[in-house]
Design an enzyme around this catalytic site. Structure first.
Site, PDB file in Angstrom:
ATOM      1  N   PRO A 108       1.039  -1.186   0.337  1.00  0.00           N
ATOM      2  CA  PRO A 108      -0.138  -0.073  -0.340  1.00  0.00           C
ATOM      3  C   PRO A 108       0.717   0.932   0.414  1.00  0.00           C
ATOM      4  CG  PRO A 108      -0.922  -1.890   1.434  1.00  0.00           C
ATOM      5  CD  PRO A 108      -0.005  -2.408   1.325  1.00  0.00           C
ATOM      6  N   CYS A 109       0.578   2.747  -0.615  1.00  0.00           N
ATOM      7  CA  CYS A 109       0.937   2.790  -0.913  1.00  0.00           C
ATOM      8  C   CYS A 109       1.402   4.234  -0.258  1.00  0.00           C
ATOM      9  CB  CYS A 109       1.097   4.057  -2.533  1.00  0.00           C
ATOM     10  SG  CYS A 109      -0.529   4.424  -2.582  1.00  0.00           S
TER      11      CYS A 109
END
Length: 319
Positions: free
Chosen positions: A118-119
């Site tokens: 996840p960014c």
């Protein structure tokens, strides 16, 4: 040529997988923590299998709401759906995830691992919104778990994707996460090279820049594939300019929209119907939160497909 098998970590709704499947790779497992995204993954896999079997009418019945999701899934092999693993990847459960993947592998080898954690923890916006600038957020360290998969399966290559903010995100010791990440991957036996690529240069109707890091097991340099850019000949407005207004948060409008396109006779309508049908794993009878994932595979698959085609050549040569 023998099948090239890949593992998709932090799979989301399957944008990376869509491209690699189109390039000829066979998925071993998709690991994703969000249940709604897992339904999208299963639906897309089911659609592709039915299409290959000449049974796409079953999928059309599902879209029209004539059969339930469970009845739809019952039409495809359970072994296909079982490749979607609804897990949050944690230190506490990683051995269980390994076992599920091993069951799906059935003694075969993984050639490629794809995925990106996840960014939010790396992104500039995420850091700006968080009172601690995302320092110490556990998502910053998911790359360490990614490394465990590299050590376990030793694929010939891996593809790691994330936001450009990764290049400037720092740990609590002021060192860059990206530098630590590449050092870890080197300890796992991989040389790495990366570029910042814009999806708009490869057929996507959106400016979306991403870091695409490629890892190669063993020695080597200058192995990053050259991906030719695609000249843009169409724009978003050409696809959506004459569509009817849709109410926000309407779940029923998607199926109605699909039927409307099927009845259309203009060239634009035919094109849109084709786009919907080809990317129709994104349309589901699902809960409201699942709507977040409906259009992701359609938007993101051209660049992964091109990477998949290039990596097919690299993996084959290195065999």
């Amino acid at each position: 040529m023998a099948k090239l098998r890949y593992l998709d970590l932090f799979a989301g709704a399957g944008g990376l997988s869509e491209g690699f499947i189109r390039a000829g790779f066979t998925p071993v497992s998709h690991v994703e923590m969000d249940a709604a995204a897992c339904y999208t993954l299963k639906t897309r896999l089911a659609y592709k299998w039915l299409l290959n079997e000449g049974k796409s009418d079953i999928y059309d019945s599902y879209l029209r709401g004539e059969i339930t999701r469970n009845a739809f899934y019952a039409e495809v092999p359970e072994s296909l759906l079982s490749t979607v693993l609804n897990y949050e990847i944690l230190w506490d459960n990683i051995e269980e995830v390994f076992q599920k993947i091993d069951d799906n592998l059935d003694g075969e080898k993984i050639d490629l691992i794809v995925g990106g954690p996840p960014c939010q923890a790396y992104s500039l916006i995420g850091r700006a919104r968080d009172e601690n600038g995302m320092l110490g957020d556990k998502r910053n360290y998911l790359y360490k778990l990614y490394g465990e998969f590299l050590k376990k399966y030793r694929p010939k290559y891996f593809v790691f994707e994330n936001v450009t903010g990764l290049l400037s995100a720092k740990d609590t010791d002021e060192k860059l996460h990206f530098d630590k990440m590449r050092a870890l991957f080197q300890q796992c036996g991989y040389k790495t090279e990366y570029k910042t690529l814009n999806a708009a240069d490869y057929g996507v109707l959106q400016n979306r820049k991403r870091i695409i890091l490629i890892g190669k097991y063993g020695d080597g340099e200058k192995f990053y594939p050259e991906i030719p850019k695609i000249e843009r000949t169409y724009f978003v407005g050409e696809i959506f300019k004459d569509l009817p207004f849709l109410r926000a948060r309407s779940l029923r409008c998607i199926a109605c929209f699909f039927r409307l396109l099927q009845r259309g006779s203009s060239h634009d309508s035919v094109v849109r119907c084709h786009l919907l049908r080809k990317c129709s794993g994104i349309i589901m009878n699902a809960s409201p939160q699942a709507s977040l994932f409906r259009f992701i595979p359609a938007v993101s698959c051209p660049l992964p497909r091109l990477f998949g085609q290039a990596l097919t050549r690299l993996v084959t040569v290195s065999s």
